[in-house]
Scaffold this active site. Structure first.
Site, PDB file in Angstrom:
ATOM      1  N   LYS A 293      -9.308  -0.312  10.142  1.00 50.74           N
ATOM      2  CA  LYS A 293      -8.236   0.392  11.687  1.00 50.74           C
ATOM      3  C   LYS A 293      -8.659  -1.012  12.313  1.00 50.74           C
ATOM      4  O   LYS A 293      -9.034  -2.364  12.352  1.00 50.74           O
ATOM      5  CB  LYS A 293      -8.964   1.577  12.444  1.00 50.74           C
ATOM      6  CG  LYS A 293      -9.106   2.647  11.827  1.00 50.74           C
ATOM      7  CD  LYS A 293     -10.330   3.496  12.088  1.00 50.74           C
ATOM      8  CE  LYS A 293     -10.288   5.084  11.087  1.00 50.74           C
ATOM      9  NZ  LYS A 293     -11.590   5.554  11.775  1.00 50.74           N
TER      10      LYS A 293
ATOM     11  N   GLU B 127      -5.634  12.366  -4.593  1.00 50.28           N
ATOM     12  CA  GLU B 127      -5.184  13.038  -3.244  1.00 50.28           C
ATOM     13  C   GLU B 127      -2.981  12.779  -4.128  1.00 50.28           C
ATOM     14  O   GLU B 127      -3.036  11.779  -5.034  1.00 50.28           O
ATOM     15  CB  GLU B 127      -5.324  12.395  -2.299  1.00 50.28           C
ATOM     16  CG  GLU B 127      -6.592  13.800  -1.917  1.00 50.28           C
ATOM     17  CD  GLU B 127      -6.251  12.791  -0.256  1.00 50.28           C
ATOM     18  OE1 GLU B 127      -6.272  11.748   0.175  1.00 50.28           O
ATOM     19  OE2 GLU B 127      -7.548  13.532   0.415  1.00 50.28           O
TER      20      GLU B 127
ATOM     21  N   ILE C  99       0.453  11.112   0.464  1.00 51.14           N
ATOM     22  CA  ILE C  99       1.341  11.471   1.768  1.00 51.14           C
ATOM     23  C   ILE C  99       2.030   9.731   2.311  1.00 51.14           C
ATOM     24  O   ILE C  99       1.596   8.976   2.641  1.00 51.14           O
ATOM     25  CB  ILE C  99       0.872  11.870   2.848  1.00 51.14           C
ATOM     26  CG1 ILE C  99      -0.267  12.925   2.265  1.00 51.14           C
ATOM     27  CG2 ILE C  99       1.847  12.160   3.937  1.00 51.14           C
ATOM     28  CD1 ILE C  99       0.329  13.924   2.681  1.00 51.14           C
TER      29      ILE C  99
ATOM     30  N   ASN D 231     -16.451  11.861   9.000  1.00 52.68           N
ATOM     31  CA  ASN D 231     -17.596  10.672   9.660  1.00 52.68           C
ATOM     32  C   ASN D 231     -18.286  11.757  10.189  1.00 52.68           C
ATOM     33  O   ASN D 231     -17.911  12.084  11.473  1.00 52.68           O
ATOM     34  CB  ASN D 231     -17.114   9.557  10.392  1.00 52.68           C
ATOM     35  CG  ASN D 231     -15.878   8.853   8.864  1.00 52.68           C
ATOM     36  OD1 ASN D 231     -16.368   8.900   8.009  1.00 52.68           O
ATOM     37  ND2 ASN D 231     -14.779   8.379   9.877  1.00 52.68           N
TER      38      ASN D 231
ATOM     39  N   ARG E 269     -21.151  10.293  11.576  1.00 52.18           N
ATOM     40  CA  ARG E 269     -21.502   8.972  13.174  1.00 52.18           C
ATOM     41  C   ARG E 269     -20.635   9.087  13.960  1.00 52.18           C
ATOM     42  O   ARG E 269     -19.620   9.246  14.089  1.00 52.18           O
ATOM     43  CB  ARG E 269     -22.154   8.272  11.657  1.00 52.18           C
ATOM     44  CG  ARG E 269     -20.079   7.942  11.777  1.00 52.18           C
ATOM     45  CD  ARG E 269     -20.655   6.608  10.773  1.00 52.18           C
ATOM     46  NE  ARG E 269     -19.199   6.416  10.227  1.00 52.18           N
ATOM     47  CZ  ARG E 269     -18.383   5.298  10.410  1.00 52.18           C
ATOM     48  NH1 ARG E 269     -18.635   5.361  11.474  1.00 52.18           N
ATOM     49  NH2 ARG E 269     -17.186   5.876   9.211  1.00 52.18           N
TER      50      ARG E 269
END
Ligand code: ADP
Ligand code: ADP
Ligand code: MG
Length: 447
Positions: free
Chosen positions: A237, A200, A203, A290, A292
């Site tokens: 996170k 990718e 960014i 995701n 879930r």
């Protein structure tokens, strides 16, 4: 409705699912490894089954053991939580073939969307903007080089089966590519038993903004606002909030509409999250989906006044989406801090051990999801999440003020925790003003 649900997980999320089941009048079965015999999820479930030794591949990820535990207890459904087998298509398929409901989308859906390169092409077809990158899997280093030149440096190599921030490498110079390719491949092979990589555009300084969605079995899909998860360390996170400080109603509606369009394209069912990168010009790009419930789901619950786990269970049981869910509006602001048993003064080194004192704060607008008590022993075998602190306020300022108060009251003795780190971030001027991105922690002077 299901009569009995087996929870194929541990820690705070197992407890969270037990709570939802209790409120729905569903009996629960906890499974546990030998290291978790004294865990709270074991104490609060209606029935318990020991499924093996501490290492997760012998217990929480041991499919034959889980299926036989479900069979002997006559469970009609399995909730996988997050991590472990939550995005394992083979597990979902085995459940299906044994006549046990897997609480999540179909195995086919998990397998398609869990392949991140495939998911991107599905989203492109739906007209959802995606991060520019390679067309599917990179066959070898030569193809990767060609791709990098086409996309333009810097680029990111990513494991197509990846999760939890693993199997990802940034490449800033062509000379770094070969080594990065090999190490990312090896990491992906070890962690996900699949070495395939895609590429990718990297960014610069983006924010991680994700949209929560719910889909029923009748084609109704709704979006429940966004969560900003840009406070990350090593791509994992640490702090999440809803709404994002930089997303206004116009942008929110566009992101929600794109998330719904993407989910419709694949006929999505159950709870799920579409992760986007938001660049400094306000453009957003699909990154992954995701399939879930996520660690950070409580911030959405707090601003929408909904119980996402209960809704997820009802959707899995075949209930249509109810009006009160469809018509919900966001109210106020919620923030979550993940409290890990790690020493932030020593490079976030995990520190398992026995909890000698544990005082959980309370008061208005405070929610704490934890499986820890005195004298709980944090085992060294699993991830180090000890508690999630979620505060809600009328405004972001109020939610942050509550978080500061919570940290003043929180007492944890016996192990180090990430609380001192969170305290500093919460008081930081840039964070306070909402001016942060995924690079924040890397550039943050903690000590
Ligand atoms: P979320 O998006 O819900 O925050 P994370 O990416 O932080 O999810 O992962 C949630 C949990 O699942 C973490 O404990 C992480 O270590 C674990 N995890 C994520 N992906 C995988 C995977 N593919 N295999 C094993 N564990 C995973
Ligand atoms: P995982 O499946 O491990 O959660 P993601 O694809 O969600 O992997 O990416 C994890 C994190 O890596 C993102 O939250 C973001 O911080 C960073 N990231 C991923 N892709 C890019 C990209 N193309 N450019 C910049 N940062 C990225
Ligand atoms: Mg992700």
């Amino acid at each position: 409705m299901f009569k009995k649900i087996l929870i194929a997980n541990r820690g705070e999320i197992a407890l969270r699912i037990i709570r939802a089941c209790k409120e729905l009048g569903i009996r629960t079965v906890a499974v546990y490894s030998e290291a978790d015999a004294s865990s709270l999820h074991v104490r609060f479930a209606d029935e318990v089954v020991c499924i093996g030794p501490p290492p997760s591949y012998q217990s929480y990820m041991n499919i034959p053991q889980l299926i036989s535990a479900a069979e002997v207890t006559n469970s009609d459904a399995i909730h996988p939580g997050y991590g472990f087998l939550a995005e394992n298509a083979y597990f979902a398929e085995i459940c299906q073939s044994c006549g046990i409901h897997f609480i999540g989308p179909s195995s086919e859906m998990i397998s398609n969307l869990g392949d991140k390169a495939y998911a991107k092409s599905a989203m492109m077809q739906a007209g959802v903007p995606v991060v520019p990158g390679s067309q599917g899997i990179l066959k070898d280093i030569a193809t990767a080089k060609k791709s990098a030149l086409e996309i333009g440096l810097p680029v990111m190599l990513k494991a197509t089966a990846g999760g939890g921030g693993r199997g990802i490498r940034i490449v800033r110079e062509l000379t770094e590519l070969e080594k990065a390719f090999q190490t990312a491949q090896a990491e992906a092979k070890a962690a996900f038993n699949n070495p395939d990589l895609y590429m990718e555009k990297y960014i610069e300084n983006p924010r991680h903004v994700e949209v929560q969605i719910l889909g029923d079995n009748f084609g109704k899909i709704i979006a429940l606002g966004e969560r900003d998860c840009s406070i990350q360390r090593k791509l994992q996170k640490l702090i999440e909030e809803s709404p994002s400080p930089v997303v206004d109603q116009e942008l929110r509606t566009r992101m929600e509409n794109m998330a719904i369009r993407g989910a419709q394209q694949v006929n999505y069912r159950s709870a799920g999250t579409i992760e986007f990168l938001l660049d400094t010009d306000g453009n957003f790009y699909f990154m992954e989906m995701n399939t879930r419930i996520q660690v950070e789901h409580p911030v959405t619950e707090m601003v929408f006044g909904l119980d996402l786990v209960k809704e997820q269970i009802k959707l899995a049981a075949g209930y249509p989406m109810e009006d009160y869910v469809k018509n919900r509006r966001m109210e106020g602001h919620a923030i979550e801090c993940r409290i890990n048993a790690e020493d932030p003064y020593k490079g976030f080194r995990p520190c398992p051990g026995e909890i000698m004192a544990f005082h959980v704060p309370g008061g208005p607008g405070v929610r704490i999801d934890t499986h820890v008590y005195v004298p709980y022993k944090i085992p060294p075998y699993y991830d180090s999440l000890m508690a999630k602190v979620i505060t809600h306020g009328r405004t972001r300022e109020e939610a942050l003020g509550r978080m500061e108060r919570v940290f003043d009251e929180f007492v944890i003795e016996g192990v180090e925790s990430t609380i001192p780190f969170h305290q500093k971030v919460i008081r930081n001027e840039k964070f306070r003003s909402g001016d942060y991105n995924v690079k924040f922690v890397e550039n943050f002077k903690f000590q």
